[in-house]
Design a protein around this motif. Structure first.
Motif, PDB file in Angstrom:
ATOM      1  N   ASP A 207       0.819  -1.301  -0.068  1.00  0.00           N
ATOM      2  CA  ASP A 207       0.164  -0.217   0.152  1.00  0.00           C
ATOM      3  C   ASP A 207       0.701   1.274   0.088  1.00  0.00           C
ATOM      4  O   ASP A 207       1.552   1.691   0.801  1.00  0.00           O
ATOM      5  CB  ASP A 207      -1.076   0.183   1.519  1.00  0.00           C
ATOM      6  N   PHE A 208       0.666   2.250  -1.382  1.00  0.00           N
ATOM      7  CA  PHE A 208       1.749   2.928  -1.232  1.00  0.00           C
ATOM      8  C   PHE A 208       3.314   2.577  -0.922  1.00  0.00           C
ATOM      9  O   PHE A 208       4.466   4.187  -1.160  1.00  0.00           O
ATOM     10  CB  PHE A 208       1.478   4.160  -0.547  1.00  0.00           C
ATOM     11  N   ARG A 209       3.620   1.790  -1.397  1.00  0.00           N
ATOM     12  CA  ARG A 209       5.235   1.383  -1.175  1.00  0.00           C
ATOM     13  C   ARG A 209       6.189   1.080  -2.836  1.00  0.00           C
ATOM     14  O   ARG A 209       5.363   0.768  -3.475  1.00  0.00           O
ATOM     15  CB  ARG A 209       5.351  -0.059  -0.447  1.00  0.00           C
ATOM     16  N   LEU A 210       5.987   2.792  -3.172  1.00  0.00           N
ATOM     17  CA  LEU A 210       6.476   2.836  -4.564  1.00  0.00           C
ATOM     18  C   LEU A 210       7.261   2.011  -5.296  1.00  0.00           C
ATOM     19  O   LEU A 210       7.632   1.664  -6.141  1.00  0.00           O
ATOM     20  CB  LEU A 210       6.365   4.149  -5.089  1.00  0.00           C
ATOM     21  N   SER A 211       8.495   1.643  -4.344  1.00  0.00           N
ATOM     22  CA  SER A 211       9.239   1.079  -4.423  1.00  0.00           C
ATOM     23  C   SER A 211       9.091  -0.305  -4.968  1.00  0.00           C
ATOM     24  O   SER A 211      10.093  -0.647  -5.748  1.00  0.00           O
ATOM     25  CB  SER A 211      10.746   0.926  -3.605  1.00  0.00           C
TER      26      SER A 211
ATOM     27  N   LEU B 152       2.074  18.649 -15.967  1.00  0.00           N
ATOM     28  CA  LEU B 152       3.451  19.058 -15.333  1.00  0.00           C
ATOM     29  C   LEU B 152       3.341  18.591 -13.661  1.00  0.00           C
ATOM     30  O   LEU B 152       4.693  17.878 -13.755  1.00  0.00           O
ATOM     31  CB  LEU B 152       3.948  20.185 -15.971  1.00  0.00           C
ATOM     32  N   ALA B 153       2.650  18.861 -13.290  1.00  0.00           N
ATOM     33  CA  ALA B 153       2.760  18.110 -11.993  1.00  0.00           C
ATOM     34  C   ALA B 153       2.561  16.720 -12.122  1.00  0.00           C
ATOM     35  O   ALA B 153       3.473  16.540 -11.607  1.00  0.00           O
ATOM     36  CB  ALA B 153       1.764  18.835 -10.946  1.00  0.00           C
ATOM     37  N   PHE B 154       1.993  15.889 -12.829  1.00  0.00           N
ATOM     38  CA  PHE B 154       2.003  14.587 -12.809  1.00  0.00           C
ATOM     39  C   PHE B 154       3.234  13.958 -13.094  1.00  0.00           C
ATOM     40  O   PHE B 154       3.450  13.025 -12.388  1.00  0.00           O
ATOM     41  CB  PHE B 154       0.318  14.070 -13.710  1.00  0.00           C
ATOM     42  N   ALA B 155       4.037  14.947 -14.172  1.00  0.00           N
ATOM     43  CA  ALA B 155       4.807  14.714 -14.690  1.00  0.00           C
ATOM     44  C   ALA B 155       5.944  14.604 -13.395  1.00  0.00           C
ATOM     45  O   ALA B 155       7.146  13.288 -13.090  1.00  0.00           O
ATOM     46  CB  ALA B 155       5.715  14.734 -16.241  1.00  0.00           C
ATOM     47  N   LEU B 156       6.076  16.006 -12.992  1.00  0.00           N
ATOM     48  CA  LEU B 156       7.023  15.546 -11.988  1.00  0.00           C
ATOM     49  C   LEU B 156       7.500  15.397 -10.547  1.00  0.00           C
ATOM     50  O   LEU B 156       8.337  14.513 -10.485  1.00  0.00           O
ATOM     51  CB  LEU B 156       6.966  17.718 -11.428  1.00  0.00           C
ATOM     52  N   HIS B 157       5.897  14.366 -10.346  1.00  0.00           N
ATOM     53  CA  HIS B 157       5.845  13.937  -8.886  1.00  0.00           C
ATOM     54  C   HIS B 157       6.266  12.017  -9.448  1.00  0.00           C
ATOM     55  O   HIS B 157       6.177  11.289  -8.772  1.00  0.00           O
ATOM     56  CB  HIS B 157       4.477  12.908  -8.799  1.00  0.00           C
ATOM     57  N   ALA B 158       5.708  11.858 -11.378  1.00  0.00           N
ATOM     58  CA  ALA B 158       6.990  11.108 -11.398  1.00  0.00           C
ATOM     59  C   ALA B 158       7.602  10.274 -11.053  1.00  0.00           C
ATOM     60  O   ALA B 158       8.364   9.353 -11.814  1.00  0.00           O
ATOM     61  CB  ALA B 158       5.852  10.123 -12.790  1.00  0.00           C
ATOM     62  N   ARG B 159       8.617  11.198 -11.766  1.00  0.00           N
ATOM     63  CA  ARG B 159       9.603  11.548 -12.191  1.00  0.00           C
ATOM     64  C   ARG B 159      10.555  10.904 -11.670  1.00  0.00           C
ATOM     65  O   ARG B 159      11.857   9.883 -11.161  1.00  0.00           O
ATOM     66  CB  ARG B 159      10.177  12.914 -12.248  1.00  0.00           C
ATOM     67  N   PRO B 160      10.702  10.495 -10.195  1.00  0.00           N
ATOM     68  CA  PRO B 160      12.126  10.341  -9.199  1.00  0.00           C
ATOM     69  C   PRO B 160      11.537   8.186  -9.114  1.00  0.00           C
ATOM     70  O   PRO B 160      13.143   7.578  -9.527  1.00  0.00           O
ATOM     71  CB  PRO B 160      11.150  10.747  -8.029  1.00  0.00           C
ATOM     72  N   LEU B 161      10.370   7.685  -9.401  1.00  0.00           N
ATOM     73  CA  LEU B 161      10.109   6.552  -9.724  1.00  0.00           C
ATOM     74  C   LEU B 161      10.804   6.219 -10.974  1.00  0.00           C
ATOM     75  O   LEU B 161      11.776   4.666 -11.098  1.00  0.00           O
ATOM     76  CB  LEU B 161       8.995   6.020  -9.379  1.00  0.00           C
ATOM     77  N   ASP B 162      10.690   6.878 -12.077  1.00  0.00           N
ATOM     78  CA  ASP B 162      11.743   6.821 -13.699  1.00  0.00           C
ATOM     79  C   ASP B 162      12.864   6.670 -13.704  1.00  0.00           C
ATOM     80  O   ASP B 162      13.412   5.910 -14.112  1.00  0.00           O
ATOM     81  CB  ASP B 162      10.563   7.008 -14.264  1.00  0.00           C
TER      82      ASP B 162
END
Length: 441
Positions: free
Chosen positions: A128-132, A187-197
């Motif tokens: 649950d929300f452990r994105l790693s 743009l905000a959604f892309a910024l939040h997705a960047r670290p995992l990518d």
């Protein structure tokens, strides 16, 4: 909390039966439930689901930050401590509109995940929300099921994105703030997705695209803890499942005043939760102090500044499902855990929403006629009082909430999880999506 071990078998006079029981336990699949302890909800949902798997078939392990270990109560399975970032760090970043994780944090999470996999050797992990886990589970080739909300699904047809409470939006007229947010949202959604990518690319995995919704729902199976009627989807893949609301309450005793409440006046259950606007609670109580209602409030572990009004009863935690059943209305932060408790009891909701998660959840509840949404960044006591009066005086709110409650009864999250697990292990679908995540663009 005593770990389950295959060596502790019940005594039996029949050696063959005992041997068969031992083999059965040895053949059990190990399921690792992984909670990211940044809010209470992300710990509560896997805790509620962990009782679903049959212990004769599945060995259950729960992992989360030790600061939330007390929430496990009398859970009889195995507990494994694993660190999460501080809740204050998470909430402050969320309030500022910043990515809640940076690349270094997610890389550290991947290492922690892999170390835990080596220790537990799970056959399947539910997070649950452990994105790693988008990375670590694939590296370890372990099937991964992600618990999420349907309003974060890339397949949800969002009517229109509401503007959350952000530093800039607090300074602008709401109409202008909404227009600017909808322009900036991709743009905000892309910024939040960047670290995992970035972490995925480091390990040779393909990009999930410039959309945080895909980061939140990248798994071999996705479990939506919502009603499908609330969040209509388009072309939902077969490995995405609506399992229904997950109802949970903390392992706490009712306060001394619990059985002394009068039934002469309607009860308002108030809690702003662990991800709500905790500083607003005194203002909420004060706003309700001159109404003909009895207020029962939970601080979610926070201290309460100022005097408690005469019509209010306060505790750190309350059994939320029982509180909702006793109440005529619920005032919360708009998040899914408390609002689902209220709707399961057929009680309408006032959501004082701050972040986008809360606004998206309340948008669906408001659309269903079962509640009203207020803005935390524009909170006014007069507006809250008028909303409370509306929910108490207009029967359509209660009628809508009761209709939703009947829909809740038709969908059991525990039963749906049991079905997903049975199908998964029967089919042996272990690497179809895991392998697809490797080797990327």
């Amino acid at each position: 909390m005593k770990p389950l071990t295959t060596g502790e078998l019940p005594a039996t006079a029949d050696p063959q039966a005992r041997e068969g029981m031992g083999n059965s336990l040895m053949d059990r699949k190990t399921i690792l439930f992984f909670a990211e302890a940044v809010t209470l909800a992300h710990v509560a949902r896997p805790l509620a689901l962990i009782e679903a798997p049959d212990t004769s078939r599945y060995h259950r392990v729960f992992a989360c930050d030790p600061r939330c270990q007390w929430l496990l109560g009398d859970f009889a399975g195995e507990f494994c401590p694993v660190p999460s970032i501080a809740s204050d760090t998470f909430l402050n970043r969320l309030a500022q509109g910043k990515p809640v994780y940076d690349t270094a944090t997610l890389e550290a999470y991947v290492h922690d995940d892999l170390s835990l996999f080596e220790k537990v050797k799970p056959d399947l992990v539910i997070g649950d929300f452990r994105l790693s886990l988008s990375v670590s589970a694939r590296l370890a080739r372990i099937p991964y099921l992600a618990i999420s909300n349907a309003y974060w699904s890339p397949y949800y047809r969002v009517p229109a994105y509401p503007v959350p409470s952000l530093p800039l939006t607090r300074l602008l007229p709401i109409g202008l703030a909404t227009m600017l947010f909808r322009l900036a949202r991709p743009l905000a959604f892309a910024l939040h997705a960047r670290p995992l990518d970035q972490v995925r690319r480091k390990y040779g995995m393909s990009s999930l695209g410039h959309d945080v919704r895909r980061a939140y729902t990248d798994a071999d199976h996705v479990l939506y803890a919502d009603l499908p009627q609330f969040f209509p989807t388009l072309s939902l893949p077969a490995n995405h499942h609506f399992i229904g609301p997950i109802i949970w309450k903390p392992p706490v005793s009712a306060p001394l005043w619990w059985n002394t409440l009068s039934s002469e006046r309607p009860i308002a259950y108030v809690t702003l939760g662990s991800s709500g606007q905790g500083a607003l609670l005194p203002h909420v109580l004060q706003a309700l102090s001159d109404l003909e209602v009895t207020v029962i409030a939970a601080t979610a572990g926070s201290s309460l500044a100022g005097a408690i009004p005469a019509n209010a009863y306060v505790a750190q935690y309350l059994p939320g499902d029982e509180a909702s059943h006793r109440a005529s209305l619920v005032v919360c932060n708009g998040g899914s855990p408390t609002s689902q408790q209220a709707l399961a009891a057929g009680v309408p909701v006032i959501g004082i929403a701050g972040n986008l998660d809360q606004f998206l959840n309340m948008e669906a509840i408001t659309r269903a006629g079962a509640g009203l949404t207020l803005r935390a960044d524009r909170f006014a006591g007069t507006q809250l009082r008028e909303s409370v009066k509306a929910l108490l005086s207009r029967s359509e709110f209660s009628e809508s909430a009761r209709r939703v409650a009947t829909q809740f009864c038709g969908l059991s999250a525990s039963d749906r999880l049991t079905q997903v697990l049975a199908h998964h292990f029967a089919q042996g679908d272990i690497t179809a999506h895991s392998v697809a995540g490797m080797g990327g663009k």
